[in-house]
Design an enzyme around this catalytic site. Structure first.
Site, short mmCIF file in Angstrom:
data_model
loop_
_atom_site.label_atom_id
_atom_site.label_comp_id
_atom_site.label_asym_id
_atom_site.label_seq_id
_atom_site.Cartn_x
_atom_site.Cartn_y
_atom_site.Cartn_z
CE1 TYR A 1 1.51 55.64 14.78
CE2 TYR A 1 0.44 55.91 12.66
CZ TYR A 1 0.45 55.39 13.93
OH TYR A 1 -0.60 54.60 14.35
N PRO B 1 -4.22 43.74 10.67
CG PRO B 1 -4.97 44.32 8.54
CD PRO B 1 -4.35 44.91 9.79
CG LEU B 2 -1.83 41.52 6.58
CD1 LEU B 2 -0.96 42.09 5.48
CD2 LEU B 2 -2.55 40.26 6.11
N GLY B 3 -1.29 40.65 11.42
CA GLY B 3 -0.50 40.22 12.57
C GLY B 3 0.93 40.73 12.53
CG HIS C 1 -2.85 57.37 18.88
ND1 HIS C 1 -1.76 57.79 18.15
CD2 HIS C 1 -2.92 56.03 18.67
CE1 HIS C 1 -1.21 56.76 17.53
NE2 HIS C 1 -1.89 55.68 17.83
N GLY D 1 2.76 41.33 10.13
CA GLY D 1 3.53 40.62 9.11
C GLY D 1 3.56 39.12 9.26
CG PHE D 2 3.19 35.39 12.45
CD1 PHE D 2 4.45 34.88 12.73
CD2 PHE D 2 2.11 34.50 12.46
CE1 PHE D 2 4.63 33.53 13.01
CE2 PHE D 2 2.28 33.16 12.74
CZ PHE D 2 3.54 32.67 13.03
#
Length: 339
Positions: A58, A226-228, A124, A230-231
């Site tokens: 990253y 877990p929040l897609g 990874h 941001g969607f």
């Protein structure tokens, strides 16, 4: 905050973690602010989110350097998880699982993180040119050397893309077959403490076979995205567009058409949040759904702003009822290919 044990090593972490990747990688580069990212990490730790997840790729490297500034001050508060096995080139990413490289990469991560031990060291991706047992064996030697406390594996992607009509239910069977085969192999070398895999309201495929595999063996599941991406927060608008360096700019689920088609999922989360009262958000409902999937599941939402980290941490206080879980299960299947 509630604590959860990760895997056979019984390493305890907060019930919600913090994915630090967006602070330096894959999302809207123009909105990255180092000091804001530091405030975000400290806010998450203050609210019991002890698991900080990063990787050497990253940035590359800059995310670990950022977290090193935090660990230098608050090592006792942090369960640090980083990853090895991927190298970032000019226009490509390649796997490297050679034992010598793994050991050098670990030493470099320790220096950047300003710590003498990594709590969870994750592979990874397996290198197709190196038997995964050899890579895992090198990682196990790092445990023996006291540089690493436990080992985890990041799940491979789907074996085939789910079509626009297939939704989230089609293609579940066998999605993680390759990952489970890898897990069976490396488990013979050294115990697996955790598996990281995508798990969310609109991508629940890990529930079919991967989570049961983990649950039976006492292996933790770190729920990525877990929040897609941001969607599921309900803060994105169909057709809003994304910066060229944002991974969502090239993702089939984030075209204007697919974002519009999947709005009923967000609407369902909003309905539940509204019934729960002022201050409850769709993102918190989405995270509460992940938390409800098992005692060994830890959602690791990404965040780069303090406000979102605080909101995500509060999801642990939201226990969904059986009726609410059934309501979410009845939402329309997500459209658009994820892989």
């Amino acid at each position: 905050m509630e604590r959860k044990a990760i895997g056979a090593a019984a390493l305890e972490v907060g019930a919600v973690g913090l994915g630090c990747m967006p602070m330096n990688w894959a999302y809207t580069g123009s909105r990255r602010r180092g000091e804001e990212s530091l405030r975000t990490v400290h806010a998450a730790l203050d609210r019991g989110c002890s698991l900080l997840d990063t990787a050497d790729m990253y940035g590359p490297f800059t995310n670990e350097l950022l977290l090193g500034r935090v660990l230098r001050e608050r090592r006792a508060d942090v369960f640090i998880s980083t990853k090895v096995g991927l190298l970032v080139g000019e226009q490509h990413i390649v796997a490297n699982g050679r034992p010598g490289y793994v050991k050098r990469a670990c030493d470099a991560s320790l220096r950047r993180l300003q710590t003498d031990v990594i709590d969870l060291y994750q592979l990874h991706r397996a290198d197709p040119e190196v038997p995964v047992e050899e890579t895992w064996g090198a990682m196990a030697e790092l445990v023996g050397a006291g540089k690493v406390r436990s080992l985890g594996l990041c799940a491979m992607g789907a074996l085939g893309a789910v079509g626009a009509r297939g939704g989230r239910r089609a293609g579940r069977a066998g999605r993680y077959a390759g990952t489970i085969q890898q897990l069976e192999r490396i488990q013979q070398v050294f115990p697996v403490s955790s598996v990281m895999a995508e798990l969310s309201v609109w991508s629940p495929e890990a529930l079919e076979s991967l989570l049961p595999w983990c649950a039976v063996r006492g292996v933790g599941l770190l729920a990525a995205m877990p929040l897609g991406n941001g969607f599921l927060t309900g803060t994105l608008t169909p057709g809003q567009g994304f910066e060229p360096d944002d991974v969502r700019a090239r993702h089939p689920r984030f075209t204007a058409e697919m974002m519009a088609a999947n709005q009923p999922i967000v609407a369902g989360l909003r309905r539940i949040a509204a019934r729960r009262g002022e201050g409850v958000t769709p993102a918190q409902v989405a995270l509460a759904w992940v938390l409800a999937q098992g005692p060994n599941v830890v959602p690791v939402p990404g965040a780069k702003h303090e406000r979102w980290a605080v909101e995500n941490a509060a999801a642990v206080e939201l226990a969904l009822t059986g009726a609410e879980l059934r309501e979410i299960a009845g939402l329309p299947a997500a459209q658009g290919s994820w892989d």
